[in-house]
Design an enzyme around this catalytic site. Structure first.
Site, PDB file in Angstrom:
ATOM      1  N   ARG A 103       0.879  -1.182   0.000  1.00 36.96           N
ATOM      2  CA  ARG A 103       0.000   0.000   0.000  1.00 36.96           C
ATOM      3  C   ARG A 103       0.910   1.223   0.000  1.00 36.96           C
ATOM      4  NH1 ARG A 103      -5.277   1.574   3.497  1.00 36.96           N
ATOM      5  NH2 ARG A 103      -6.097   0.195   1.888  1.00 36.96           N
ATOM      6  N   HIS A 130      -7.373   0.780  -6.417  1.00 39.09           N
ATOM      7  CA  HIS A 130      -7.635  -0.023  -5.214  1.00 39.09           C
ATOM      8  C   HIS A 130      -8.365  -1.306  -5.644  1.00 39.09           C
ATOM      9  CE1 HIS A 130      -7.940  -1.050  -1.139  1.00 39.09           C
ATOM     10  NE2 HIS A 130      -8.782  -0.155  -0.688  1.00 39.09           N
ATOM     11  N   GLN A 133     -10.274  -3.826  -3.153  1.00 45.90           N
ATOM     12  CA  GLN A 133     -11.543  -3.319  -2.637  1.00 45.90           C
ATOM     13  C   GLN A 133     -12.667  -3.521  -3.656  1.00 45.90           C
ATOM     14  OE1 GLN A 133     -12.268  -1.743   0.531  1.00 45.90           O
ATOM     15  NE2 GLN A 133     -14.270  -2.316  -0.235  1.00 45.90           N
ATOM     16  N   ASP A 221     -17.048   7.478  -1.796  1.00 46.04           N
ATOM     17  CA  ASP A 221     -15.828   7.371  -1.002  1.00 46.04           C
ATOM     18  C   ASP A 221     -15.533   8.771  -0.458  1.00 46.04           C
ATOM     19  OD1 ASP A 221     -13.409   6.488   0.090  1.00 46.04           O
ATOM     20  OD2 ASP A 221     -12.349   6.392  -1.826  1.00 46.04           O
ATOM     21  N   CYS A 261     -16.199   1.884   0.675  1.00 44.95           N
ATOM     22  CA  CYS A 261     -15.028   1.073   1.030  1.00 44.95           C
ATOM     23  C   CYS A 261     -14.623   1.262   2.488  1.00 44.95           C
ATOM     24  CB  CYS A 261     -13.877   1.384   0.094  1.00 44.95           C
ATOM     25  SG  CYS A 261     -13.284   3.092   0.154  1.00 44.95           S
ATOM     26  N   ARG A 289     -13.522  -8.364   1.920  1.00 42.20           N
ATOM     27  CA  ARG A 289     -12.095  -8.155   1.658  1.00 42.20           C
ATOM     28  C   ARG A 289     -11.319  -9.420   2.025  1.00 42.20           C
ATOM     29  NH1 ARG A 289      -9.966  -2.997   1.628  1.00 42.20           N
ATOM     30  NH2 ARG A 289      -8.084  -4.075   0.967  1.00 42.20           N
TER      31      ARG A 289
END
Ligand code: CP
Ligand code: NVA
Length: 302
Positions: A103, A130, A133, A221, A261, A289
């Site tokens: 990440r 991402h 996700q 988001d 998310c 996830r």
């Protein structure tokens, strides 16, 4: 993909059948139809140059459940944080572990890691993408509406960020309709948008109502992603009118679900009445996830 080692850097690296197979494996891992210590004795290095709750815990627990082990590396107490080159880190870690999850900020760093590692690399979020996700989100959608994603409409309301870019890649691969409502100046990555427009059914609008009308899934988001903290105030202004509230959600199909998310800011990008309401699937989404990343780890490291 950069070489013969399989990585999971972007949804666009995978075809429709491969993505559907991963989702099917995730479903079986969740139901218990598949399981067991298939990664016994294997280790995953997890490089975190940004904060995380879900990604860290789901990858670490996922490795444990598969019989393996995960090693957490943060900038504060690793040599990467003191400037050790990514390529050296990639080669060194490849001598110890069987996979690397990363990440970070610049997506090029994820690519560089993959170019120099001789073990699979998984993108656990970059400024650009991402993908893990979105896989969890797709799993959540299939749990709600069944395995076929064709014919579904996903509405993205808000920033054209790493999540929006990965939604575009997913729409290009899987053939669902994606409608994005982003304020001017906050569009998704231009190249990813153009590619998805060429391959899929994609609409970009400035009007959240147009995006949400009749949609099966409404998702958003935060307005300021990690690394954009300095822009938070300006973004609050720019995103005025983009909150997913009950009135906006009411324009979607009766059976529509809401996804986020997480972490979320109630009263900014989403109203509490929506994220805490009956259409919200944020907690199954977060749990997925774990399942979908286990499917990815088995694919890459099994
Ligand atoms: N959604 C997500 O990636 O959460 P974390 O930042 O907590 O990992
Ligand atoms: N777009 C957000 C997602 C966090 C999981 C960020 O990059 O901070």
């Amino acid at each position: 993909m950069s070489d013969s080692t399989k990585h999971f850097l972007a949804i666009s690296d995978y075809g429709r059948e491969q993505l559907l197979a991963l989702l099917d494996r995730a479903r079986k891992l969740k139901s218990g139809e598949l399981g067991g210590p298939v990664l016994a004795g294997k280790s995953l290095a997890m490089i975190f140059r940004k904060s995380s709750t879900r990604t860290r815990v789901s990858f670490e627990v996922g490795m444990t459940q598969l019989g393996g082990h995960a090693v957490f590396l943060a900038d504060r107490d690793s040599q990467m944080g003191r400037g050790e080159p990514v390529r050296d880190t990639a080669k060194v870690l490849s001598g110890y572990v069987d996979g690397i999850m990363v990440r970070t900020f610049d997506h090029e760093e994820v690519e560089e890691l993959a170019r120099h590692a001789t073990v699979p690399v998984v993108n656990g979020l970059s400024d650009l993408l991402h993908p893990c996700q979105i896989m969890a989100d797709l799993q959540t959608i299939t749990e709600e509406f069944g395995p076929g994603l064709e014919g579904r409409t996903v509405a993205w309301v808000g920033d054209g960020n790493n999540m929006a870019n990965s939604w575009l890649n997913a729409a290009a691969a899987l053939g669902f309709t994606l409608r994005l409502a982003c304020p001017e100046g906050y569009d998704p990555d231009a190249a990813i948008l153009e590619r998805a427009r060429g391959l899929g059914d994609v609409l970009l609008t400035r009007d959240p109502r147009e995006a949400v009308e009749g949609a099966d899934v409404v998702t958003t988001d935060v307005w300021a992603s990690m690394g954009q903290e300095d822009e938070a105030q300006a973004r609050m202004e720019a995103f005025r009118g983009f909150m997913v509230d009950g009135a906006l959600m009411g324009r979607a199909r009766e059976e529509a679900i809401f996804l986020h998310c997480l972490p979320a800011h109630r009263g900014e990008e989403v109203a509490a009445e929506v994220i805490d309401g009956p259409k919200s699937r944020i907690f199954p989404e977060a749990e997925n996830r774990l399942h979908v990343q286990k499917a990815i780890l088995v694919e890459l490291m099994g």
